[in-house]
Write a protein that holds these residues in place. Structure first.
Motif, PDB file in Angstrom:
ATOM      1  N   SER A 139       0.823  -1.210   0.000  1.00  0.00           N
ATOM      2  CA  SER A 139       0.000   0.000   0.000  1.00  0.00           C
ATOM      3  C   SER A 139       0.859   1.263   0.000  1.00  0.00           C
ATOM      4  N   SER A 140       2.011   1.223   0.696  1.00  0.00           N
ATOM      5  CA  SER A 140       2.923   2.373   0.721  1.00  0.00           C
ATOM      6  C   SER A 140       3.641   2.529  -0.607  1.00  0.00           C
ATOM      7  N   GLU A 142       2.424   1.822  -3.449  1.00  0.00           N
ATOM      8  CA  GLU A 142       1.426   2.431  -4.342  1.00  0.00           C
ATOM      9  C   GLU A 142       1.194   3.900  -3.992  1.00  0.00           C
ATOM     10  N   LYS A 143       1.058   4.186  -2.687  1.00  0.00           N
ATOM     11  CA  LYS A 143       0.769   5.558  -2.228  1.00  0.00           C
ATOM     12  C   LYS A 143       1.887   6.522  -2.642  1.00  0.00           C
ATOM     13  N   PHE A 144       3.141   6.101  -2.449  1.00  0.00           N
ATOM     14  CA  PHE A 144       4.277   6.972  -2.745  1.00  0.00           C
ATOM     15  C   PHE A 144       4.832   6.765  -4.159  1.00  0.00           C
ATOM     16  N   GLU A 145       4.188   5.885  -4.927  1.00  0.00           N
ATOM     17  CA  GLU A 145       4.533   5.650  -6.342  1.00  0.00           C
ATOM     18  C   GLU A 145       6.007   5.273  -6.488  1.00  0.00           C
ATOM     19  N   LEU A 237       1.420  14.836   0.306  1.00  0.00           N
ATOM     20  CA  LEU A 237       0.604  13.813   0.970  1.00  0.00           C
ATOM     21  C   LEU A 237       0.409  14.126   2.455  1.00  0.00           C
ATOM     22  N   HIS A 261       4.542   7.374   7.715  1.00  0.00           N
ATOM     23  CA  HIS A 261       3.166   7.425   7.191  1.00  0.00           C
ATOM     24  C   HIS A 261       2.499   6.070   7.367  1.00  0.00           C
ATOM     25  N   GLN A 262       3.254   5.028   7.102  1.00  0.00           N
ATOM     26  CA  GLN A 262       2.730   3.668   7.212  1.00  0.00           C
ATOM     27  C   GLN A 262       2.292   3.370   8.650  1.00  0.00           C
ATOM     28  N   LYS A 266       1.256  10.709   9.676  1.00  0.00           N
ATOM     29  CA  LYS A 266       1.093  11.199   8.309  1.00  0.00           C
ATOM     30  C   LYS A 266       1.503  12.651   8.110  1.00  0.00           C
TER      31      LYS A 266
END
Length: 552
Positions: A139-140, A142-145, A237, A261-262, A266
């Motif tokens: 998920s991280s 993906e979130k941070f690309e 973000l 963040h994980q 955040k």
């Protein structure tokens, strides 16, 4: 050429507080914002920024205008260059036209390259394995690309196949020309971390090597799109949480941000391989958060934290320092599940001034009287950069740390220099109120022009004339618009102020005519009677039409 409609659409997107706030540290001041003016040697905040009017004005040097004018003046750019700079800042896609007027296609080099990198990650098990070992969740990723930059040839081949020229690639800092005059990709066999502006525009990359390259981390080079000293990794973000929590955690690296963040922190961001500088302050101070500097506890981390503490305390920012001991960093603590320990650390950072004084003193062997004196001088030199009340509050701590009697630690206050006398400028607030009301409510101009002429203004005739001639960009009118002490009246209040203005005007004319020797008795009596009639109507609350005294 940039399409004119595109420019107008961009202007609608711009917020002057966001624009100037990305360059300068702003402070709220009533409905407006203030800061030190960068266009002259300003010693106190003279620049006023109006969110409602979307303009700025310096009350000292007269500089002012809109967002575009500010960027042009501050960065010494042309009009088209400023438009492109602002479009980058607010993540707005400009439209261009060719010489024949046809619209050009937007290129989106950075976005397409980032997509290429993210697709490459799944094909490289070594990169995937590294991220998994560091505890980074899917998920991280993906979130941070997070992506992967393959060989130089593969990246250059991708750019070429998508018709991106070498000049375009160099403009965005993703490729270059080597000493042998051969092109090369900037990021080779590295895990990639896309870097965004606060408004969400992709402007650069960070890369972590997976080979034996001596540079473990590299960033995009400085370009017209990318300035690492003005950006913080992950801010786009984190900003929602920063504003909500009123807290910002500044770390040293990409993985620290991602892992925090994980773990639910955040509001974490990171500097981009550079020390915290004055250029970061406008971004850090947005939303007036508590600032937590969370650095490694090694020598480099301590030195960086000391410099950051001095900088942030000199700008009166709330917060403190957290150092991570035992060779661990925030990412390590998250990976080991030490969430409670992190919470405790972030709740109780060591205040900036206390940390700075402690670290300055620790550099010296206090058993040596001469070195103790050096420690005292360095600490006192730092304290003198802070407000006097703050200085006084820390003399006790300093005397304790140095083992000196508090009488030996005295703050030397300097008498303020006598300011040169400035010529007193008289301001007529009634005249200014009428002018500002018309500037703000143009529909009321007819009400004013029926009864008032510019010749009636004794102090601000020039400003009223500029208003009538529609010179709204003139610094003297901009100054009036942003002067908060001047009220804006509704129509009823405006009429009342005009009656007062006119009564005062005709009262003075009455005295002038009474003492005028060049007028005949008959002319004088006629004029006096005319003026008395006007004054009587004004006393009854009735506006009177303007007539030039010279033509009566």
């Amino acid at each position: 050429m940039i399409d004119k409609t595109s420019i107008e659409n961009l202007k609608q997107r711009l917020d002057i507080v966001e624009v100037i706030g990305s360059y300068l540290e702003l402070k709220k001041n009533g409905a407006n914002y203030k800061c030190v003016c960068p266009f002259h040697n300003d010693t106190s905040p003279s620049l006023v920024i109006s969110p409602s009017k979307q303009i700025y004005h310096c009350f000292a040097c007269g500089a002012g205008g809109d967002s575009i004018k500010f960027v042009m003046e501050y960065e010494k750019l042309s009009y088209p260059e400023s438009i492109e700079k602002l479009a980058n800042m607010v993540n707005f896609s400009l439209s261009y036209t060719s010489n024949n007027g046809a619209k050009k296609e937007e290129r989106k080099l950075m976005e397409n390259l980032n997509l290429f990198y993210t697709q490459q990650l799944d094909r490289h098990l070594t990169a995937k394995s590294y991220l998994n070992q560091r505890g980074i969740a899917e998920s991280s990723i993906e979130k941070f690309e997070i992506g992967y930059a393959p060989s130089s040839f593969a990246t250059l081949d991708f750019l070429s196949k998508h018709a991106y020229t070498m000049s375009e690639s160099m403009e965005y800092g993703v490729a270059g020309i080597g000493e042998n005059n051969q092109p090369y990709a900037r990021f080779i066999e590295r895990v990639t971390f896309p870097i965004y502006t606060p408004t969400g525009r992709l402007v650069g990359f960070g890369g972590r090597t997976l080979s034996n390259h001596p540079a473990k981390y590299v960033n995009s080079p400085q370009t017209k799109h990318f300035n690492k000293s003005q950006l913080l990794y992950g801010y786009h973000l984190a900003k929602e949480s920063i504003f909500k929590q009123k807290k910002i955690i500044i770390t040293e690296g990409y993985l620290d941000v991602i892992m925090l963040h994980q773990a639910g922190f955040k509001e974490a961001v990171a500097t981009l391989g550079t020390a915290l500088t004055h250029e970061h302050l406008p971004l850090i101070t947005r939303g007036d958060p508590e600032v937590i500097v969370a650095y490694d506890g090694d020598e480099a981390g301590i030195n960086a934290a000391l410099k950051a503490s001095i900088l942030l305390s000199q700008h009166a920012l709330r917060g403190g320092v957290v150092l991570f001991a035992g060779g661990m960093d925030p990412a390590d603590m998250v990976q080991k599940g030490l969430f409670d320990a992190l919470n405790h650390l972030f709740r109780k950072p060591q205040p900036f001034i206390e940390f700075a004084l402690e670290r300055m003193i620790k550099k010296y062997n206090l058993k040596d009287p001469l070195l103790k004196q050096h420690a005292l001088e360095e600490a006192m030199s730092y304290l003198k950069t802070l407000p006097q009340a703050v200085q006084e509050s820390y003399t006790g701590l300093l005397s304790e740390k140095l083992g000196l009697h508090h009488n030996l630690i005295k703050i030397q206050t300097h008498k303020p220099k006598r300011l040169e006398k400035k010529e007193r400028v008289f301001e007529d607030m009634l005249e200014l109120t009428i002018i500002k009301t018309i500037l703000s409510e143009p529909t009321l101009i007819e009400t004013v022009l029926d009864t008032i002429d510019s010749s009636m203004f004794k102090t601000h005739q020039e400003e009223f004339t500029l208003l009538l001639e529609n010179h709204f960009e003139h610094p003297k009118l901009r100054r009036i618009l942003l002067w908060e002490d001047i009220k804006i009246y509704d129509e009823k209040e405006l009429i009342a102020s005009m009656i007062s203005f006119l009564y005062h005007y005709y009262s003075e004319k009455f005295q002038e005519i009474k003492s005028a020797r060049e007028l005949s008795y008959e002319k004088k009596q006629f004029l006096i009677r005319k003026i008395q009639e006007k004054m009587m109507k004004l006393k009854q609350g009735e506006l009177v039409p303007y007539e030039s005294i010279s033509t009566l």
